[in-house]
Write a protein that holds these residues in place. Sequence first.
Motif, PDB file in Angstrom:
ATOM      1  N   ASN A 139       0.843  -1.183   0.000  1.00  0.00           N
ATOM      2  CA  ASN A 139       0.000   0.000   0.000  1.00  0.00           C
ATOM      3  C   ASN A 139       0.886   1.244   0.000  1.00  0.00           C
ATOM      4  N   GLU A 162       1.597  -0.993   5.140  1.00  0.00           N
ATOM      5  CA  GLU A 162       0.597  -2.044   4.946  1.00  0.00           C
ATOM      6  C   GLU A 162       0.979  -2.918   3.756  1.00  0.00           C
ATOM      7  N   ARG A 194      -0.942  -4.556   8.664  1.00  0.00           N
ATOM      8  CA  ARG A 194      -0.880  -3.092   8.650  1.00  0.00           C
ATOM      9  C   ARG A 194      -0.260  -2.598   9.952  1.00  0.00           C
ATOM     10  N   ASP A 196       0.381   0.571  12.051  1.00  0.00           N
ATOM     11  CA  ASP A 196       0.040   1.970  12.296  1.00  0.00           C
ATOM     12  C   ASP A 196       0.870   2.466  13.476  1.00  0.00           C
ATOM     13  N   TRP A 254      -7.834  -2.086  -0.792  1.00  0.00           N
ATOM     14  CA  TRP A 254      -6.874  -1.059  -1.209  1.00  0.00           C
ATOM     15  C   TRP A 254      -6.045  -1.520  -2.411  1.00  0.00           C
ATOM     16  N   PHE A 259     -11.397   2.739  -1.369  1.00  0.00           N
ATOM     17  CA  PHE A 259     -11.611   3.074   0.031  1.00  0.00           C
ATOM     18  C   PHE A 259     -12.982   2.524   0.411  1.00  0.00           C
ATOM     19  N   GLU A 268     -10.230   8.186  11.455  1.00  0.00           N
ATOM     20  CA  GLU A 268      -9.685   7.049  10.710  1.00  0.00           C
ATOM     21  C   GLU A 268      -9.744   7.299   9.209  1.00  0.00           C
ATOM     22  N   GLU A 272      -6.551   7.701   6.476  1.00  0.00           N
ATOM     23  CA  GLU A 272      -6.424   6.927   5.247  1.00  0.00           C
ATOM     24  C   GLU A 272      -6.259   7.840   4.038  1.00  0.00           C
ATOM     25  N   ARG A 275      -2.813   9.254   3.404  1.00  0.00           N
ATOM     26  CA  ARG A 275      -1.809   8.336   2.861  1.00  0.00           C
ATOM     27  C   ARG A 275      -1.720   8.436   1.342  1.00  0.00           C
TER      28      ARG A 275
END
Length: 333
Positions: A139, A162, A194, A196, A254, A259, A268, A272, A275
């Motif tokens: 990703n 990710e 993923r 974070d 993704w 999305f 959240e 996203e 990114r």
Amino acid sequence: MADFQINEEVLTAYLSGGLNAAEAAAVEAWYDASGSNRKLLGEIYYILYVNDRINDTAAIDVEHALRQFKRRMHKGRRTTLRRNLLRIAAAAAIAVILLAGGLTTVSVSKRLTRPVTIYTQLGERSQAVLPDGTKVWLNSSSSVEYAASLFSRRRSVKINGEVYFEVSHDKRAPFVVSTNGLDIKVLGTRFNVRNDEDKHRVTTVLLEGAVKAYAWEQEDASVRLHPSQQLIFDTKTKTMQLTDVSSAERSINWIDGRFCFEHNTFEEIVTELNRYYNVNIRFMDEKLRQMRFSGDFRVEDGIYHIMSMLQLTYKFNYTIVGKDIEIHANPKP
């Protein structure tokens, strides 16, 4: 001899003539047990003795090299083992001649075990095949570093961001993904990981097969995942939370540039979007962070289209300030 374990250190000592008769006999029995054992001992010899000569551009006396290796061999070794190793040594000596001809001066061990690194920039997605055949999808703003050791069948991967994996099955060669204090061990499977860092959590979703996850230095406290399960690892507390998910496939939407928000918080969603798009989205009212939205969008829709569609809920307004977006709460009627 009950505690005598054969590893690369023991094999190195064997090739150097540093083992006693009982230990040497144990190595010889191990050598005879399988073709993979014989191959490993040959590889170690190649690295230890041939690599020392790669940078020597002078003429190489192959016969002398073979005689020198023969003298190193323990007197109690079997004739068949000696003959097989000498065959390996001869092949290795030929390789020395080729390598010493000025083509390269890189050490064999480093050249053969150099990690493969793949990464993506902001807004990019990428797909690649690792040297062992494993397929990976990265990703945005993610990286994969793959390494396979000559001294172990273990395939090791370090990731950031990710990554989705379809691991090439090899029951004799475990595939281990490491990220932010968590190891995920598999034999052959499909799963998404993923990391974070800002939220101090690593999320693993299993789509197919089975994996075992454990915190670094806590392998005895592992958690086993089954398909359609999600594991959240808290990188601060080192705790794990395992739950079932209704659709594991959603975790890899993704890959297709989608999305898919399902009752996600606004915070959240903004994380996203950040990114993929070169914008800075700012909340002008902290209460907006916990509002929840659902919706499916595509990356090519663009940030402003997505924001406008979300705005149709009448829960907020937004303004564009240069490359930034400011989110305001709607005034109360």
